[in-house]
Design a protein around this motif. Sequence first.
Motif, PDB file in Angstrom:
ATOM      1  N   VAL A 142    -151.471   0.755  10.722  1.00  0.00           N
ATOM      2  CA  VAL A 142    -150.868   0.691  12.052  1.00  0.00           C
ATOM      3  C   VAL A 142    -150.529   2.116  12.464  1.00  0.00           C
ATOM      4  CG1 VAL A 142    -149.035  -0.305  13.458  1.00  0.00           C
ATOM      5  CG2 VAL A 142    -149.905  -1.572  11.480  1.00  0.00           C
ATOM      6  N   ASP A 143    -151.086   2.550  13.575  1.00  0.00           N
ATOM      7  CA  ASP A 143    -151.009   3.968  13.939  1.00  0.00           C
ATOM      8  C   ASP A 143    -149.894   4.224  14.943  1.00  0.00           C
ATOM      9  OD1 ASP A 143    -151.464   6.606  14.328  1.00  0.00           O
ATOM     10  OD2 ASP A 143    -153.484   6.401  15.141  1.00  0.00           O
ATOM     11  N   THR A 144    -148.724   4.614  14.442  1.00  0.00           N
ATOM     12  CA  THR A 144    -147.627   4.943  15.355  1.00  0.00           C
ATOM     13  C   THR A 144    -147.635   6.414  15.748  1.00  0.00           C
ATOM     14  OG1 THR A 144    -145.953   5.463  13.651  1.00  0.00           O
ATOM     15  CG2 THR A 144    -146.209   3.153  14.266  1.00  0.00           C
ATOM     16  N   GLU A 145    -148.625   7.173  15.226  1.00  0.00           N
ATOM     17  CA  GLU A 145    -148.769   8.563  15.670  1.00  0.00           C
ATOM     18  C   GLU A 145    -149.554   8.611  16.981  1.00  0.00           C
ATOM     19  OE1 GLU A 145    -150.458  12.933  14.262  1.00  0.00           O
ATOM     20  OE2 GLU A 145    -151.418  11.119  13.520  1.00  0.00           O
ATOM     21  N   HIS A 146    -150.765   8.091  16.982  1.00  0.00           N
ATOM     22  CA  HIS A 146    -151.605   8.117  18.181  1.00  0.00           C
ATOM     23  C   HIS A 146    -151.597   6.791  18.930  1.00  0.00           C
ATOM     24  CE1 HIS A 146    -153.176  12.078  17.369  1.00  0.00           C
ATOM     25  NE2 HIS A 146    -153.554  11.721  16.158  1.00  0.00           N
ATOM     26  N   GLY A 147    -151.249   5.715  18.252  1.00  0.00           N
ATOM     27  CA  GLY A 147    -151.210   4.402  18.893  1.00  0.00           C
ATOM     28  C   GLY A 147    -149.913   4.191  19.651  1.00  0.00           C
ATOM     29  N   PRO A 148    -149.802   3.076  20.397  1.00  0.00           N
ATOM     30  CA  PRO A 148    -148.649   2.827  21.266  1.00  0.00           C
ATOM     31  C   PRO A 148    -147.494   2.102  20.586  1.00  0.00           C
ATOM     32  CG  PRO A 148    -150.288   1.145  21.649  1.00  0.00           C
ATOM     33  CD  PRO A 148    -150.863   2.068  20.595  1.00  0.00           C
ATOM     34  N   PHE A 149    -147.432   2.155  19.262  1.00  0.00           N
ATOM     35  CA  PHE A 149    -146.530   1.277  18.527  1.00  0.00           C
ATOM     36  C   PHE A 149    -145.239   1.971  18.086  1.00  0.00           C
ATOM     37  CE2 PHE A 149    -150.996   0.404  17.331  1.00  0.00           C
ATOM     38  CZ  PHE A 149    -151.176  -0.718  18.112  1.00  0.00           C
ATOM     39  N   GLU A 150    -144.188   1.160  18.003  1.00  0.00           N
ATOM     40  CA  GLU A 150    -142.941   1.542  17.338  1.00  0.00           C
ATOM     41  C   GLU A 150    -142.700   0.528  16.228  1.00  0.00           C
ATOM     42  OE1 GLU A 150    -141.397   4.272  17.785  1.00  0.00           O
ATOM     43  OE2 GLU A 150    -142.399   4.958  19.613  1.00  0.00           O
ATOM     44  N   ALA A 151    -141.565   0.638  15.558  1.00  0.00           N
ATOM     45  CA  ALA A 151    -141.332  -0.205  14.384  1.00  0.00           C
ATOM     46  C   ALA A 151    -141.392  -1.695  14.715  1.00  0.00           C
ATOM     47  CB  ALA A 151    -139.980   0.141  13.764  1.00  0.00           C
ATOM     48  N   GLU A 152    -140.892  -2.072  15.878  1.00  0.00           N
ATOM     49  CA  GLU A 152    -140.842  -3.499  16.219  1.00  0.00           C
ATOM     50  C   GLU A 152    -142.243  -4.098  16.359  1.00  0.00           C
ATOM     51  OE1 GLU A 152    -138.527  -6.504  19.322  1.00  0.00           O
ATOM     52  OE2 GLU A 152    -138.493  -4.344  19.642  1.00  0.00           O
ATOM     53  N   THR A 153    -143.150  -3.374  17.022  1.00  0.00           N
ATOM     54  CA  THR A 153    -144.511  -3.893  17.158  1.00  0.00           C
ATOM     55  C   THR A 153    -145.310  -3.688  15.876  1.00  0.00           C
ATOM     56  OG1 THR A 153    -145.018  -1.819  18.310  1.00  0.00           O
ATOM     57  CG2 THR A 153    -144.733  -3.774  19.657  1.00  0.00           C
TER      58      THR A 153
END
Length: 260
Positions: free
Chosen positions: A41-52
């Motif tokens: 799960v890419d929270t660097e380049h992707g749109p995610f935070e911990a919840e998603t």
Amino acid sequence: MKNLIRQRAGEGRPSLGTFYEMGGTMAAECVGIGGMDFLIVDTEHGPFEAETALLAILAAERRGCAPFVRARDLSRPAILKLLDVGAMGVIVPDVRTVEEVKKLVEYAKYYPLGRRGYAPTLSSAFGCADYAQNVDQLFSTSNRETLLIPQCETKEALEHIEEIAAIEGVDGIFVGPYDLSVALGKPSQLEDGELLAAIDRVLAACKASGKLSMIFSNAPEATVRFLKQGFDCVACGMDTLFLIQAVRSYVADVKRRLAE
């Protein structure tokens, strides 16, 4: 708590995974259904935070796919929250110094390796997991099964890779060939001799320290080459590109058949 990727590596079986960029639990499940051993799960380049990220972690686990997460940065909150929501491994980008990596160990590992803060979170079934009933067992199990994996994608990290890989609490190294090629002044020249030598150096450092070796690949032939070279894990492209390629292939096939 059992890290399937660590187990596979210990048995001499390589693992394949991909980056999760698409979002939505169905995409994460499809990665597992399709046969990938892990997703990132890419929270660097992707749109995610911990919840998603949590939703993708749960979906991947349901399909027997080990959930890793790439942190957005090297900060304590970025590392801690991902582990607390159940990431089985945290990949950390843009690492440059030995001191930074030692700090990452502090954030990611419980006593006595580090200073990870304890709370009854989802990662331990809110303290109800069997191994969480004893604090010593909780700490030792979590330290062993949740992986801290700095990325080698900067010139500075490459220059100190042997020391970084040998740090207690570092479980592996993830090579980012594209950013590393940029750092070496040869953007996207993935067959350049200097870059290939750098990849060899990272792999040798991992083997010497008994740590997992991971790398990104953009094509099946590169994936096979890396596996034959001795890498434990290869992250093959990303879910978005797999979807685009499948759609393009289908559309092209229909157009070809209509033209016959």
